[in-house]
Design a protein around this motif. Structure first.
Motif, PDB file in Angstrom:
ATOM      1  N   LEU A   1       7.161  -1.377  -3.748  1.00  0.00           N
ATOM      2  CA  LEU A   1       6.612  -0.993  -5.063  1.00  0.00           C
ATOM      3  C   LEU A   1       7.738  -0.770  -6.059  1.00  0.00           C
ATOM      4  O   LEU A   1       7.665  -1.183  -7.215  1.00  0.00           O
ATOM      5  N   ARG A   2       8.810  -0.118  -5.593  1.00  0.00           N
ATOM      6  CA  ARG A   2       9.957   0.121  -6.464  1.00  0.00           C
ATOM      7  C   ARG A   2      10.542  -1.199  -6.955  1.00  0.00           C
ATOM      8  O   ARG A   2      11.024  -1.306  -8.072  1.00  0.00           O
TER       9      ARG A   2
ATOM     10  N   GLU B   1      -4.478  -0.548  -3.362  1.00  0.00           N
ATOM     11  CA  GLU B   1      -5.327   0.524  -2.838  1.00  0.00           C
ATOM     12  C   GLU B   1      -6.658  -0.030  -2.331  1.00  0.00           C
ATOM     13  O   GLU B   1      -7.481   0.729  -1.830  1.00  0.00           O
TER      14      GLU B   1
ATOM     15  N   THR C   1       0.849  -1.189   0.000  1.00  0.00           N
ATOM     16  CA  THR C   1       0.000   0.000   0.000  1.00  0.00           C
ATOM     17  C   THR C   1       0.881   1.234   0.000  1.00  0.00           C
ATOM     18  O   THR C   1       1.736   1.377   0.879  1.00  0.00           O
ATOM     19  N   PRO C   2       0.712   2.115  -0.983  1.00  0.00           N
ATOM     20  CA  PRO C   2       1.589   3.288  -1.086  1.00  0.00           C
ATOM     21  C   PRO C   2       1.300   4.309   0.006  1.00  0.00           C
ATOM     22  O   PRO C   2       0.242   4.284   0.631  1.00  0.00           O
ATOM     23  N   GLY C   3       2.253   5.179   0.208  1.00  0.00           N
ATOM     24  CA  GLY C   3       2.072   6.263   1.170  1.00  0.00           C
ATOM     25  C   GLY C   3       2.991   7.418   0.830  1.00  0.00           C
ATOM     26  O   GLY C   3       3.872   7.292  -0.035  1.00  0.00           O
ATOM     27  N   SER C   4       2.784   8.530   1.506  1.00  0.00           N
ATOM     28  CA  SER C   4       3.582   9.720   1.224  1.00  0.00           C
ATOM     29  C   SER C   4       5.061   9.472   1.497  1.00  0.00           C
ATOM     30  O   SER C   4       5.420   8.876   2.506  1.00  0.00           O
ATOM     31  N   PRO C   5       5.936   9.967   0.610  1.00  0.00           N
ATOM     32  CA  PRO C   5       7.385   9.851   0.847  1.00  0.00           C
ATOM     33  C   PRO C   5       7.810  10.555   2.131  1.00  0.00           C
ATOM     34  O   PRO C   5       8.881  10.286   2.650  1.00  0.00           O
ATOM     35  N   LEU C   6       6.962  11.460   2.640  1.00  0.00           N
ATOM     36  CA  LEU C   6       7.327  12.182   3.852  1.00  0.00           C
ATOM     37  C   LEU C   6       6.987  11.375   5.104  1.00  0.00           C
ATOM     38  O   LEU C   6       7.345  11.760   6.210  1.00  0.00           O
TER      39      LEU C   6
ATOM     40  N   ASN D   1       6.690   1.675  -0.082  1.00  0.00           N
ATOM     41  CA  ASN D   1       7.077   2.311  -1.346  1.00  0.00           C
ATOM     42  C   ASN D   1       8.285   1.600  -1.949  1.00  0.00           C
ATOM     43  O   ASN D   1       8.393   1.465  -3.170  1.00  0.00           O
ATOM     44  N   ASP D   2       9.192   1.136  -1.091  1.00  0.00           N
ATOM     45  CA  ASP D   2      10.360   0.429  -1.603  1.00  0.00           C
ATOM     46  C   ASP D   2       9.943  -0.908  -2.235  1.00  0.00           C
ATOM     47  O   ASP D   2      10.504  -1.317  -3.252  1.00  0.00           O
TER      48      ASP D   2
ATOM     49  N   ILE E   1       0.634  -2.628  -6.592  1.00  0.00           N
ATOM     50  CA  ILE E   1       0.087  -1.588  -5.734  1.00  0.00           C
ATOM     51  C   ILE E   1      -1.241  -2.073  -5.156  1.00  0.00           C
ATOM     52  O   ILE E   1      -2.023  -2.723  -5.830  1.00  0.00           O
TER      53      ILE E   1
ATOM     54  N   PRO F   1       3.807   8.389  -4.647  1.00  0.00           N
ATOM     55  CA  PRO F   1       2.712   7.628  -4.048  1.00  0.00           C
ATOM     56  C   PRO F   1       2.074   8.378  -2.882  1.00  0.00           C
ATOM     57  O   PRO F   1       2.652   9.312  -2.340  1.00  0.00           O
ATOM     58  N   GLY F   2       0.890   7.952  -2.529  1.00  0.00           N
ATOM     59  CA  GLY F   2       0.203   8.528  -1.380  1.00  0.00           C
ATOM     60  C   GLY F   2      -0.803   7.544  -0.831  1.00  0.00           C
ATOM     61  O   GLY F   2      -1.075   6.503  -1.448  1.00  0.00           O
TER      62      GLY F   2
ATOM     63  N   ARG G   1       8.039   4.156   3.837  1.00  0.00           N
ATOM     64  CA  ARG G   1       9.318   3.876   3.166  1.00  0.00           C
ATOM     65  C   ARG G   1       9.403   2.426   2.706  1.00  0.00           C
ATOM     66  O   ARG G   1       9.799   2.139   1.587  1.00  0.00           O
TER      67      ARG G   1
END
Lengths: 363, 363
Positions: A268-269, A276, A252-257, A265-266, A274, B253-254, A262
Motif C-alpha cells: 500500500l505504501r 477491503e 489487504t491492509p492489516g494492523s501494524p502490530l 501494508n508495504d 487498497i 491500516p487494519g 507488513r
C-alpha cells in the motif's frame, strides 16, 4: 504468428523448450530468428559453440519427449503452446510468455477474465476467511480466481472459488500435489477447476520453480490481490511481477502490530490499491483496457549473424548484476538484432542469463 | 497586524468573540474592516439592524467578561488572542483562526512542531497500544503530540507523550474534565502538558463544540494520524479539516473484518499516507514546507458599505446548501469587499452562516 501446431511441430516446440539453457527469453528470440522450433533446433548446437560452449548442448531425446507427452496424456492434461490460439490470452501478452504450459481440468477457465488472490502460507483465521469470501464474491462477479495452491491464503482462495471458477498454478508438474493435506482440494480443482504448470508432468517442485510459478499466476490475471504477507515473501514477488506486466496490484491492509500485514501494508505504501472487498477489485479493473483480440506477436528484428568480435565485446560487457539489453546495445554501439543474437548465443553457451523484463546477467 | 493587546483591548477582543452570531469568519472580517475589536463592537448593532435583524444583538456584559477572565485566572489559564505573538503559529495559519483560545499548563508546548494522534473512543487494546507507542516515539523525535482527551486512542496518545510533550484540546472549557475516568490523566496533562479550549472556562461540552475542538486539533498540528476509526466518526472530520488546511493526513491500516478499521482504511483509499510507525510520520513531515516566520495576516479588502439593494440581492442568493463566497460574488456581479461586508451583516442578523473554508449558507 498465431497458429495451431501439428503433432510434429509440437514435439519440436517441446524439445526446444526443454533444451538446456533455453529459457523463455531465448526461446522467444530463437523462434523470432528462425521462424520455427525445428529450424532453431538445427541451429542451436552451432550457436552454442560460437557462444563459447565447450561441451555439447544437452537436448532432450525423442524418448524423453515421448515420455512427457505420454505422462501428460495419461493425466488427461493438455499441452498449450504460446503460439497456439487456445493459449491463455493474458499469458500470451507477457514479454516473453512461457513457451508452453500443461493444463489439467477445464481449460476453458483459462480464457476467462481472471484475478489472482495470493498470500501468506501461515495465515490468520481472519485472513483465510477474508480470502475465501473475496474469492467467492469475485466468482459471483464473473471472474475466475487464480492462486498457487499453497497453504493458508492460496488454499482459502481456491475453496472460495471452486464453484465459480478456480485455477491453481503449480511449481511442480500438474500432478505434483503439495502440500499433502491439499490432496482433496487438488482433486476438486482437477474436477471442477483447472491446474496449470510450466513444468513437465511428474516433476516435484523445487525452490527455483516458484518464481516461474509466480510469473504465471500474475500473467494469467488482470489483477493480483495480496491478502496477508510478511516482508520479503513470495506473494510480494508475485505482486512485483504483476506490476511489471501492467496488471493491477491490490493489497489487504492489516494492523501494524501483525507481522503478516507488513508485506501488504508495504505494498500500500508503494502505491498498491487498497482491497477491503470485491468492490475495490472491480473498481481497479475498470481502469484496465480490455485485452481485446490477441494481436500477432512482434518478434525481434530480422536474423543477424553476430561476428566473433561483437560476441566477445558483448560478453565482456556483462556482469553478475543484471542490466538491460538496451544498455548493452548502446554500450556495444552495434545494431540491436546483432546484439540480441549474440546474447542468445552466450546464453546457449551457459555464459549469460536472459531474464524476463529485458535484463541480462553474466552467469 | 501581529500585536500584543493591552488589558482593555483584550476585553474588547473577548467581548466581540463572545457576541451572538459572531463566529471566526465574521470576527476575522470585522477586525479587517474596522481595525480593532473596539470599533467593530461599536459598529455591529447597526450592521445587524441593516442585515435585517429584528431584536437587539446579544453582547456579553462587562460583568460576564469579568467573570470569564476571573474564572480563567483562578485556573491559572491564559487567554491567547489570534493577533498576539504567543498565539500558536500553526493555529494562526488557519483561514480564519479561532479568535482566541484558553490554555492551561505549559503554553510553551504550543509553539513547538506538533502531530495529532486521534481515533476511536471504543478502541481495541492493540489500537491503544499502537497509539501509545507511536506517541512516545513521536515525542522522542522531538514532536509534541496533540489529541482530544477522549476515551480510547486519544487517551492512549496522551499517556504515551506525557513525558515529552502532550497537548489536549477540549470541547468544553479548559476545566471540563470529561470523561470522568480521565480525571487523573487530566491532572497530569495540566501539570506536565497543556490543555487548550476555545470555550469559556466552566463550560460543559455539548455536541456542537466538537467540530470546533476538532478544527483546533488539526490546526495545531502539521500532521494528523488517525488510529482506528469507524466510518462517519469524528476522527474522520478531524482528518478532513486537516487536509483542507494543507496538513498531512495519515491513517493506520487494519483488517477489513474489523469495523474500527473501516474509517482508517477509507482514508487510505482517499489518499492518506499509511502509518505503521513513527518513520511514516517523519517521512510525511519532510514534504511539508517549514511554517517559517509568522507572516502578517492579510485581511480582506478595504471597508465597503453595501447598499440595501446589494444586501437583499445577496440574501436572495443564499440557500441552506453551503456555497462559496466567491460564487456569490460572481453571481451578484458586485465588488468582493462589498459582498463580504453584506454577508457579515446578514450573519450578524442571524440570516446567514459564515463557515470556515470560505463557504456560506442561509440559516
Amino acid at each position: 504468428m498465431i497458429r495451431k501446431l501439428d503433432a510434429r511441430q509440437r514435439r519440436d516446440w517441446l524439445t526446444l523448450a526443454r533444451t538446456e539453457t533455453v529459457g523463455p527469453v531465448a526461446f522467444d528470440q530463437l523462434i523470432g530468428r528462425f521462424g520455427s522450433a525445428a529450424t532453431a533446433l538445427e541451429a542451436i548446437p552451432e550457436l552454442a559453440r560460437r557462444g563459447g560452449r565447450a561441451g555439447a548442448l544437452r537436448m532432450p531425446s525423442a524418448a524423453e519427449i515421448d515420455r512427457e507427452l505420454d505422462d501428460g496424456e495419461a493425466l488427461g492434461a493438455q499441452l498449450l503452446c504460446a503460439c497456439e490460439p487456445d493459449f491463455p490470452q493474458a499469458l500470451a501478452a507477457l514479454d516473453p510468455p512461457p513457451p508452453l504450459i500443461w493444463a489439467r481440468g477445464d481449460i476453458g477457465l483459462l480464457g476467462r477474465p481472471s484475478v489472482a488472490v495470493v498470500g501468506a502460507r501461515v495465515a490468520s483465521a481472519a485472513g483465510q476467511r477474508f480470502a475465501r469470501g473475496l474469492a467467492a464474491e469475485l466468482g459471483q462477479a464473473g471472474l475466475v480466481v487464480v492462486s498457487g495452491m499453497a497453504r493458508g491464503i492460496d488454499g482459502a482462495a481456491h475453496e472460495g472459488s471452486l464453484a465459480t471458477g478456480a485455477v491453481a498454478v503449480l511449481g511442480g508438474g500438474v500432478d505434483d500435489v503439495y502440500p499433502h493435506d491439499h490432496a482433496d482440494l487438488y482433486a476438486r480443482l482437477v474436477e471442477r477447476g483447472c491446474v496449470v504448470s510450466e513444468s513437465p508432468p511428474g516433476r516435484t517442485a523445487t525452490a527455483r520453480d516458484f518464481p516461474r510459478r509466480n510469473r504465471i499466476i500474475a500473467g494469467l490475471s488482470r489483477a493480483v490481490v495480496v491478502v496477508e504477507a510478511e516482508l520479503r515473501s513470495g506473494s510480494l514477488i508475485t505482486a512485483r511481477l504483476a506490476a511489471e506486466q501492467g496488471r493491477e496490484v491490490l493489497a489487504t491492509p492489516g494492523s501494524p502490530l501483525d507481522p503478516r500485514a507488513r508485506g501488504t501494508n508495504d505494498l500500500l505504501r508503494q502505491g498498491a490499491a487498497i482491497c477491503e472487498g470485491v468492490d475495490d477489485v472491480l473498481r481497479a479493473l475498470e481502469g484496465l483496457r480490455d485485452l481485446g483480440e490477441r494481436e500477432p506477436r512482434a518478434f525481434p528484428g530480422p536474423p543477424a549473424e553476430p561476428d566473433a568480435g561483437l560476441l566477445s565485446r558483448v560478453a565482456d560487457l556483462l556482469s553478475p548484476t543484471p542490466v538491460s539489453r538496451d544498455e548493452i546495445v548502446r554500450t556495444a554501439a552495434a545494431p540491436a538484432p546483432a546484439v540480441f543474437a549474440a546474447l542468445v548465443e552466450l546464453s546457449l553457451a551457459g555464459r549469460a542469463e536472459l531474464l524476463p523484463g529485458g535484463l541480462v546477467a553474466r552467469i
